[in-house]
Write a protein that holds these residues in place. Structure first.
Motif, PDB file in Angstrom:
ATOM      1  N   UNK A 148       0.832  -1.193   0.000  1.00  0.00           N
ATOM      2  CA  UNK A 148       0.000   0.000   0.000  1.00  0.00           C
ATOM      3  C   UNK A 148       0.875   1.255   0.000  1.00  0.00           C
ATOM      4  N   UNK A 149       0.299   2.331  -0.509  1.00  0.00           N
ATOM      5  CA  UNK A 149       0.970   3.633  -0.500  1.00  0.00           C
ATOM      6  C   UNK A 149      -0.023   4.675   0.006  1.00  0.00           C
ATOM      7  N   UNK A 150      -0.442   4.495   1.250  1.00  0.00           N
ATOM      8  CA  UNK A 150      -1.484   5.341   1.818  1.00  0.00           C
ATOM      9  C   UNK A 150      -0.989   6.763   2.024  1.00  0.00           C
ATOM     10  N   UNK A 151      -1.934   7.708   1.881  1.00  0.00           N
ATOM     11  CA  UNK A 151      -1.622   9.094   2.192  1.00  0.00           C
ATOM     12  C   UNK A 151      -1.374   9.238   3.691  1.00  0.00           C
ATOM     13  N   UNK A 152      -0.651  10.272   4.058  1.00  0.00           N
ATOM     14  CA  UNK A 152      -0.434  10.548   5.472  1.00  0.00           C
ATOM     15  C   UNK A 152      -1.782  10.797   6.151  1.00  0.00           C
ATOM     16  N   UNK A 153      -2.008  10.112   7.246  1.00  0.00           N
ATOM     17  CA  UNK A 153      -3.270  10.256   7.957  1.00  0.00           C
ATOM     18  C   UNK A 153      -4.389   9.381   7.427  1.00  0.00           C
ATOM     19  N   UNK A 154      -4.092   8.497   6.472  1.00  0.00           N
ATOM     20  CA  UNK A 154      -5.101   7.599   5.907  1.00  0.00           C
ATOM     21  C   UNK A 154      -4.933   6.215   6.514  1.00  0.00           C
ATOM     22  N   UNK A 155      -6.025   5.646   7.017  1.00  0.00           N
ATOM     23  CA  UNK A 155      -5.986   4.341   7.670  1.00  0.00           C
ATOM     24  C   UNK A 155      -7.100   3.470   7.096  1.00  0.00           C
ATOM     25  N   UNK A 156      -6.726   2.306   6.553  1.00  0.00           N
ATOM     26  CA  UNK A 156      -7.671   1.406   5.906  1.00  0.00           C
ATOM     27  C   UNK A 156      -7.440  -0.027   6.364  1.00  0.00           C
ATOM     28  N   UNK A 157      -8.508  -0.788   6.448  1.00  0.00           N
ATOM     29  CA  UNK A 157      -8.433  -2.234   6.647  1.00  0.00           C
ATOM     30  C   UNK A 157      -8.888  -2.888   5.351  1.00  0.00           C
ATOM     31  N   UNK A 158      -7.973  -3.521   4.636  1.00  0.00           N
ATOM     32  CA  UNK A 158      -8.280  -4.162   3.357  1.00  0.00           C
ATOM     33  C   UNK A 158      -8.589  -5.636   3.600  1.00  0.00           C
ATOM     34  N   UNK A 159      -9.677  -6.130   3.000  1.00  0.00           N
ATOM     35  CA  UNK A 159     -10.073  -7.529   3.187  1.00  0.00           C
ATOM     36  C   UNK A 159     -10.800  -8.019   1.943  1.00  0.00           C
ATOM     37  N   UNK A 160     -11.116  -9.294   1.895  1.00  0.00           N
ATOM     38  CA  UNK A 160     -11.831  -9.867   0.754  1.00  0.00           C
ATOM     39  C   UNK A 160     -13.148 -10.490   1.216  1.00  0.00           C
ATOM     40  N   UNK A 161     -14.091 -10.563   0.296  1.00  0.00           N
ATOM     41  CA  UNK A 161     -15.384 -11.186   0.566  1.00  0.00           C
ATOM     42  C   UNK A 161     -15.937 -11.727  -0.740  1.00  0.00           C
ATOM     43  N   UNK A 162     -16.865 -12.677  -0.647  1.00  0.00           N
ATOM     44  CA  UNK A 162     -17.507 -13.181  -1.855  1.00  0.00           C
ATOM     45  C   UNK A 162     -18.837 -12.454  -2.082  1.00  0.00           C
ATOM     46  N   UNK A 163     -19.462 -12.740  -3.207  1.00  0.00           N
ATOM     47  CA  UNK A 163     -20.677 -12.029  -3.574  1.00  0.00           C
ATOM     48  C   UNK A 163     -21.800 -12.285  -2.579  1.00  0.00           C
ATOM     49  N   UNK A 164     -21.919 -13.506  -2.091  1.00  0.00           N
ATOM     50  CA  UNK A 164     -22.974 -13.830  -1.130  1.00  0.00           C
ATOM     51  C   UNK A 164     -22.827 -13.001   0.137  1.00  0.00           C
ATOM     52  N   UNK A 165     -21.599 -12.885   0.620  1.00  0.00           N
ATOM     53  CA  UNK A 165     -21.359 -12.092   1.822  1.00  0.00           C
ATOM     54  C   UNK A 165     -21.689 -10.627   1.592  1.00  0.00           C
ATOM     55  N   UNK A 166     -21.239 -10.095   0.465  1.00  0.00           N
ATOM     56  CA  UNK A 166     -21.476  -8.679   0.180  1.00  0.00           C
ATOM     57  C   UNK A 166     -22.967  -8.382   0.090  1.00  0.00           C
ATOM     58  N   UNK A 167     -23.712  -9.210  -0.614  1.00  0.00           N
ATOM     59  CA  UNK A 167     -25.146  -8.976  -0.745  1.00  0.00           C
ATOM     60  C   UNK A 167     -25.856  -9.106   0.594  1.00  0.00           C
ATOM     61  N   UNK A 168     -25.388 -10.025   1.430  1.00  0.00           N
ATOM     62  CA  UNK A 168     -25.976 -10.176   2.762  1.00  0.00           C
ATOM     63  C   UNK A 168     -25.749  -8.920   3.601  1.00  0.00           C
ATOM     64  N   UNK A 169     -24.536  -8.366   3.518  1.00  0.00           N
ATOM     65  CA  UNK A 169     -24.244  -7.131   4.258  1.00  0.00           C
ATOM     66  C   UNK A 169     -25.099  -5.979   3.753  1.00  0.00           C
ATOM     67  N   UNK A 170     -25.319  -5.939   2.438  1.00  0.00           N
ATOM     68  CA  UNK A 170     -26.179  -4.895   1.876  1.00  0.00           C
ATOM     69  C   UNK A 170     -27.614  -5.059   2.385  1.00  0.00           C
TER      70      UNK A 170
END
Length: 205
Positions: A148-170
């Protein structure tokens, strides 16, 4: 229900004409204005809105050996609403930057991934009532992991999910970010074959 299928020309009778404009605020990348407009009735009205430079959103796809597709997503704290949000990678355009370069840059900076294949999906206007903002939507695949090349002061948690999980969260209201909800709709239709994409191969520098 009114049948509008015969309407194939712009609704010119709805257009408002700018008569005057007043700058209310100029920040680091946002500007706010109050305009006087002439309505189709010829009466005058006020319109307050924010000028935004535009942004991109990337839907990065990881294709496993079993044929299953995973999406690269992020968790990020969004100060205006005080919540950690689940989102697709996204970011605003730099001055003079084209949308594809911005998509490549944001994917690398935020997630560390580079992609060999890209497809432009379309454009989203997230807040048409009070902002000029547009979000260009891109799909990416053929991902290679990097740093990653995050900007100063930028904080992210990167992760993966499948389509079923994403639609369930929606469906459960865990994903409420407008661009990510649009991305989920677009992805669902692409994976089902209902919507098509034109993929282009791009060399990774």
């Amino acid at each position: 229900m009114t049948d509008l299928s015969h309407e194939r020309v712009p609704y010119t009778g709805l257009i408002e004409e700018k008569v005057d404009s007043q700058e209310l605020f100029k920040g680091h990348f946002l500007q706010a204005f109050r305009d006087t407009v002439r309505l189709p009735s010829s009466a005058l009205a006020k319109r307050e809105y924010v000028v935004h430079p535009g942004a991109v959103m990337v839907i990065p796809l990881l294709e496993g050996d079993d044929g299953q597709v995973q999406m690269v997503l992020e968790r990020q704290f969004r100060y205006p609403i005080g919540q950690v949000m689940i989102e697709f990678p996204a970011g605003k355009l730099d001055p003079g930057e084209d949308c594809f370069h911005c998509a490549q840059r944001e994917l690398l900076e935020e997630t560390g991934y580079s992609a060999t294949h890209w497809a432009h999906a379309g454009v989203l206007h997230p807040v048409i009532a009070y902002s000029t903002e547009f979000i260009d939507i891109w799909f990416a695949r053929g991902l290679s992991a990097g740093s990653q090349k995050l900007d100063e002061g930028e904080f992210l948690d990167v992760f993966t999910a499948n389509m079923t999980q994403l639609l369930q969260w929606c469906a459960q209201g865990q994903v409420t970010d407008g661009k990510t909800l649009t991305g989920a709709l677009w992805l669902q239709n692409v994976l089902s074959g209902a919507w098509s994409l034109e993929w282009q191969e791009v060399s990774i520098a």
